[in-house]
Design a protein around this motif. Structure first.
Motif, PDB file in Angstrom:
ATOM      1  N   UNK A 626     -26.752  10.667  -6.199  1.00 27.08           N
ATOM      2  CA  UNK A 626     -27.680   9.543  -6.327  1.00 27.08           C
ATOM      3  C   UNK A 626     -27.181   8.530  -7.347  1.00 27.08           C
ATOM      4  N   UNK A 627     -26.672   9.039  -8.472  1.00 23.82           N
ATOM      5  CA  UNK A 627     -26.179   8.143  -9.515  1.00 23.82           C
ATOM      6  C   UNK A 627     -25.007   7.302  -9.040  1.00 23.82           C
ATOM      7  N   UNK A 628     -24.032   7.938  -8.361  1.00 25.24           N
ATOM      8  CA  UNK A 628     -22.880   7.196  -7.849  1.00 25.24           C
ATOM      9  C   UNK A 628     -23.297   6.199  -6.767  1.00 25.24           C
ATOM     10  N   UNK A 630     -26.173   4.649  -6.572  1.00 26.42           N
ATOM     11  CA  UNK A 630     -26.793   3.514  -7.258  1.00 26.42           C
ATOM     12  C   UNK A 630     -25.755   2.604  -7.903  1.00 26.42           C
ATOM     13  N   UNK A 631     -24.727   3.212  -8.510  1.00 32.20           N
ATOM     14  CA  UNK A 631     -23.669   2.405  -9.138  1.00 32.20           C
ATOM     15  C   UNK A 631     -22.991   1.517  -8.106  1.00 32.20           C
ATOM     16  N   UNK A 632     -22.662   2.082  -6.955  1.00 26.58           N
ATOM     17  CA  UNK A 632     -21.977   1.315  -5.909  1.00 26.58           C
ATOM     18  C   UNK A 632     -22.905   0.242  -5.357  1.00 26.58           C
ATOM     19  N   UNK A 633     -24.193   0.577  -5.201  1.00 23.88           N
ATOM     20  CA  UNK A 633     -25.152  -0.417  -4.711  1.00 23.88           C
ATOM     21  C   UNK A 633     -25.197  -1.621  -5.645  1.00 23.88           C
ATOM     22  N   UNK A 634     -25.291  -1.362  -6.950  1.00 23.74           N
ATOM     23  CA  UNK A 634     -25.378  -2.461  -7.910  1.00 23.74           C
ATOM     24  C   UNK A 634     -24.040  -3.173  -8.088  1.00 23.74           C
ATOM     25  N   UNK A 635     -22.935  -2.503  -7.764  1.00 24.92           N
ATOM     26  CA  UNK A 635     -21.632  -3.164  -7.850  1.00 24.92           C
ATOM     27  C   UNK A 635     -21.488  -4.247  -6.790  1.00 24.92           C
ATOM     28  N   UNK A 636     -22.154  -4.070  -5.640  1.00 31.47           N
ATOM     29  CA  UNK A 636     -21.962  -4.989  -4.513  1.00 31.47           C
ATOM     30  C   UNK A 636     -23.170  -5.873  -4.207  1.00 31.47           C
ATOM     31  N   UNK A 637     -24.380  -5.462  -4.579  1.00 35.71           N
ATOM     32  CA  UNK A 637     -25.583  -6.195  -4.168  1.00 35.71           C
ATOM     33  C   UNK A 637     -25.703  -7.536  -4.889  1.00 35.71           C
ATOM     34  N   UNK A 638     -26.194  -8.539  -4.167  1.00 37.34           N
ATOM     35  CA  UNK A 638     -26.456  -9.859  -4.753  1.00 37.34           C
ATOM     36  C   UNK A 638     -27.888  -9.829  -5.298  1.00 37.34           C
ATOM     37  N   UNK A 663     -24.594 -10.716   3.439  1.00 44.88           N
ATOM     38  CA  UNK A 663     -23.392  -9.865   3.507  1.00 44.88           C
ATOM     39  C   UNK A 663     -23.287  -8.941   2.304  1.00 44.88           C
ATOM     40  N   UNK A 664     -23.682  -9.399   1.106  1.00 42.55           N
ATOM     41  CA  UNK A 664     -23.579  -8.550  -0.082  1.00 42.55           C
ATOM     42  C   UNK A 664     -24.635  -7.443  -0.063  1.00 42.55           C
ATOM     43  N   UNK A 665     -25.841  -7.747   0.424  1.00 35.34           N
ATOM     44  CA  UNK A 665     -26.876  -6.712   0.525  1.00 35.34           C
ATOM     45  C   UNK A 665     -26.484  -5.671   1.563  1.00 35.34           C
ATOM     46  N   UNK A 666     -25.977  -6.132   2.712  1.00 42.02           N
ATOM     47  CA  UNK A 666     -25.522  -5.199   3.744  1.00 42.02           C
ATOM     48  C   UNK A 666     -24.355  -4.349   3.267  1.00 42.02           C
ATOM     49  N   UNK A 667     -23.423  -4.976   2.576  1.00 44.00           N
ATOM     50  CA  UNK A 667     -22.275  -4.252   2.031  1.00 44.00           C
ATOM     51  C   UNK A 667     -22.728  -3.202   1.023  1.00 44.00           C
ATOM     52  N   UNK A 668     -23.689  -3.564   0.170  1.00 44.61           N
ATOM     53  CA  UNK A 668     -24.195  -2.639  -0.845  1.00 44.61           C
ATOM     54  C   UNK A 668     -24.889  -1.442  -0.194  1.00 44.61           C
ATOM     55  N   UNK A 675     -21.366   6.672   0.114  1.00 40.80           N
ATOM     56  CA  UNK A 675     -21.120   7.424  -1.124  1.00 40.80           C
ATOM     57  C   UNK A 675     -22.082   8.592  -1.247  1.00 40.80           C
ATOM     58  N   UNK A 676     -23.371   8.361  -0.967  1.00 39.80           N
ATOM     59  CA  UNK A 676     -24.367   9.438  -1.098  1.00 39.80           C
ATOM     60  C   UNK A 676     -24.092  10.559  -0.097  1.00 39.80           C
TER      61      UNK A 676
END
Length: 679
Positions: A626-628, A630-638, A663-668, A675-676
């Motif tokens: 879950x932590x990883x 979330x990190x990836x989500x916040x790395x890519x989300x606008x 595109x950034x929300x979809x990518x995130x 990752x999860x």
């Protein structure tokens, strides 16, 4: 003739030391805004003169000429050409690099011909002396009608007092001799043959050549006359080229196609290791201070909604911002030092080689590196990119670079799920993960840019023109002033948003529709025993039931099916929604959500409360997966409305910010899902 001076403007070429002189004049009495109607930075400050009066000082964007090639340079031209402009100066201080007078005097002569009161400050005298350049300041002054010409070393503060004295005692020169006299310019500007032969007649009537031919001719004539003039004012002695050889030897490593990247990666590794090594103690101290403050508020103020709002909403919300100040200060300290020493320009140079195969301009490097601090000024910095395609692609991918707003999110999640281990006896695992997140942002930005290059079609090409400054020791005064400004902006701007959202969250988490919360509490069997453990367990169940049936709990339950494949529960979902206003709001939201109904007497920090959170099946909510995720989500989300607004202003269309958001929300989402499921 003496003139009344209430405000002055600093004008100069990039890398002339203009901002350093601005810092010396204004100290901490400065702020950053925008010029009316445009998204160009406007730095203003207050300077106290030797006669105890105070004047406004405006640091204009760096420019090489009054023929604009970017929005920054257009702002300078438009301001100096319009006496009705709100920032029109009573006096201009042209800051010029004394070690490169030929190039710097081009801008000065253009401003001189505007007939605005002017002082010429020849900065970086230490560099010109090392090059064996001796300048006859009096002779140079005479050539411009005894206009004040001052030697200066802004980095050491030398000449600042003389500049203040010159401002106080400024006298308008009795005579003004036009620098350029040519009929070619009159023809280029479609004026009559009887028009004055100078390019500019007055500030109100200044006429810029509207054709490339006229601009080229005017510039050629200015340079020709500058070269003739410098023969009489400069004596260049033969000196040992020790400094030049020293710079060249360093650059052989720093700009090497292989060693340069390894060195840069090593510096990044040191930076992120230092962030964890030095920030942990002050962060823990700040966390305890705000925890104690919540405890004190609950014990001193009478019980009730207002006390709960302060203790469970306002204080944790503010603490969620302040706790990350040590890390923000450390990050900006390293960035400022790299800029002060001249190494940042070398980073831009070597990164140009890396970015061109991905369809990005060399000029894209500056915005992308700037985005490590904040995406807003980074998007604005794309104004210097002439090529439309390069500029649009840079704007679209720049927010993928991890900014300072993501740092609080990263460090909170890393502290939650990454073990505190040291690898090979040197590297902290948490620091390596943090570095990996920043590298991940860069890699994804390059990948998206490569795809955008294929989708967006154009035939034009762009080139990187970059001046590599000499290596210099950083000046602590400049570092402190910059850190103060950056930290103040972070705390104030982020703090306002987080405080407002924290209050709204507390209200939504403390109240629910009808008697839904009360009914949920009644459904829980109240223990008849006096056993403290059983009573504590009952209180936790009551708090959980209230929160789940509050307005915010209902909202979280609605979106939970969408985010559960990512490993997120409804509480994380609430933080995701609120942080779309600004990424760093995530931490404040979590602090507020997990503080509502909390027992502050247990001395549990936010991280400890998050670690104790369990699913219904007893498994921890914040697992490694879950932590990883979330990190990836916040790395890519606008997740920054301010950035979207700036993109709208820069592109003059909602099309590009909407594409960016989608595109950034979809990518995130897709990346976080992968990752999860992988872990």
């Amino acid at each position: 003739m003496a003139i009344k001076i209430d405000n002055i403007a600093l004008v100069g070429n990039p890398n002339s030391g203009k901002s350093t002189v601005f810092n010396q004049l204004t100290g901490l009495n400065q702020h950053v805004g925008n010029y009316p109607g445009v998204t160009v930075d406007k730095k203003e400050g207050v300077c106290k003169l030797t006669n105890h009066t105070k004047i406004k000082v405006t640091d204009l964007p760096g420019t090489y000429s009054l023929y604009p090639r970017s929005k920054d340079e257009a702002v300078v031209k438009d301001l100096l050409q319009n006496p009705q402009h709100p920032d029109y100066p009573d006096l201009i201080v042209v800051v010029a690099d004394s070690s490169n007078l030929e190039r710097n005097l081009l801008l000065f002569t253009q401003i001189y011909d505007l007939k605005i009161p002017t002082i010429l400050a020849l900065n970086m005298t230490d560099l010109s002396e090392k090059k064996g350049i001796q300048i006859n300041y009096e002779k140079l002054s005479e050539m411009f009608g005894n206009l004040p010409v001052l030697p200066m070393n802004g980095r050491k503060g030398e000449g600042i007092q003389a500049l203040k004295d010159a401002i106080v005692g400024y006298q308008t020169p009795e005579k003004h001799f036009p620098f350029v006299e040519t009929q070619a310019l009159a023809t280029a500007n479609d004026t009559t043959p009887e028009a004055p032969p100078t390019m500019f007649t007055s500030a109100a009537e200044s006429g810029f050549s509207t054709t490339t031919q006229g601009q080229t001719e005017e510039t050629r004539q200015r340079f020709e006359k500058i070269r003739q003039m410098l023969r009489f004012v400069i004596d260049k002695k033969t000196t040992t080229k020790t400094e030049a050889k020293f710079t060249q030897k360093i650059d052989q490593v720093v700009t090497h196609p292989i060693a340069g990247y390894l060195l840069f990666l090593g510096i990044l590794l040191v930076i992120f290791q230092a962030i964890y090594a030095f920030a942990e103690i002050p962060m823990n101290l700040i966390d305890q201070v705000f925890l104690s403050l919540s405890q004190w508020t609950k014990s001193v103020l009478p019980s009730g909604s207002f006390t709960n709002l302060i203790a469970e909403g306002v204080i944790p919300g503010i603490g969620g911002v302040v706790i990350f100040v040590p890390q923000i200060v450390l990050l900006f300290s390293f960035i400022v030092i790299l800029e002060e020493t001249g190494y940042m320009a070398r980073i831009v140079f070597i990164m140009d080689r890396l970015m061109r195969p991905f369809g990005l301009s060399g000029k894209s490097v500056v915005p992308m590196i700037s985005s490590v601090a904040c995406a807003i000024p980074a998007v604005m910095a794309t104004r210097t990119i002439d090529n439309w395609k390069d500029r649009i692609i840079t704007i679209l991918v720049t927010p993928l670079m991890s900014c300072s707003a993501r740092l609080p999110v990263y460090t909170l999640l890393i502290a939650l799920v990454v073990p505190d281990k040291v690898l090979w006896g040197v590297f902290n695992l948490k620091g390596l993960v943090l570095l990996g997140l920043y590298v991940l942002g860069l890699v994804m930005a390059l990948a998206v840019a490569f795809i955008m290059r294929i989708i967006i079609k154009t035939n034009s090409r762009s080139f990187l023109v970059l001046e590599l400054p000499s290596y210099k020791l950083p000046r602590w005064r400049n570092i402190i002033i910059t850190l103060w400004e950056k930290t103040r902006l972070f705390v104030w701007e982020a703090g306002k948003i987080i405080l407002a959202i924290s209050i709204i969250l507390w209200v939504l988490a403390s109240y629910g529709p009808g008697n839904r919360m009360a009914s949920a509490v009644k459904a829980i069997d109240k223990p008849t025993t006096t056993d403290k453990k059983i009573l504590d367990s009952y209180e936790k169940k009551v708090s959980a039931a209230k929160l789940e049936n509050s307005y915010i709990g209902i909202m979280g339950k609605i979106i939970e099916p969408v985010i559960s494949p990512l490993g997120y529960d409804w509480k994380i979902g609430i933080a995701l929604i609120t942080s779309f206003a600004a990424r760093e709001v995530f931490v404040g939201s979590m602090a507020t959500i997990y503080s509502v109904g909390a027992d502050f007497e247990s001395d549990q920090s936010l991280i400890e409360r998050l670690r104790a959170e369990k699913h219904a099946n007893g498994k921890p909510v914040y697992s490694l997966a879950t932590g990883l995720s979330l990190m990836v989500f916040y790395a890519f989300a606008m997740q920054c409305l301010s950035t979207l607004a700036i993109v709208r202003r820069e592109t003059k269309s909602w099309k590009w910010p909407l594409i960016q958001l989608v595109y950034m929300t979809g990518l995130a989402y897709i990346s976080a899902l992968l990752v999860y499921q992988l872990f």
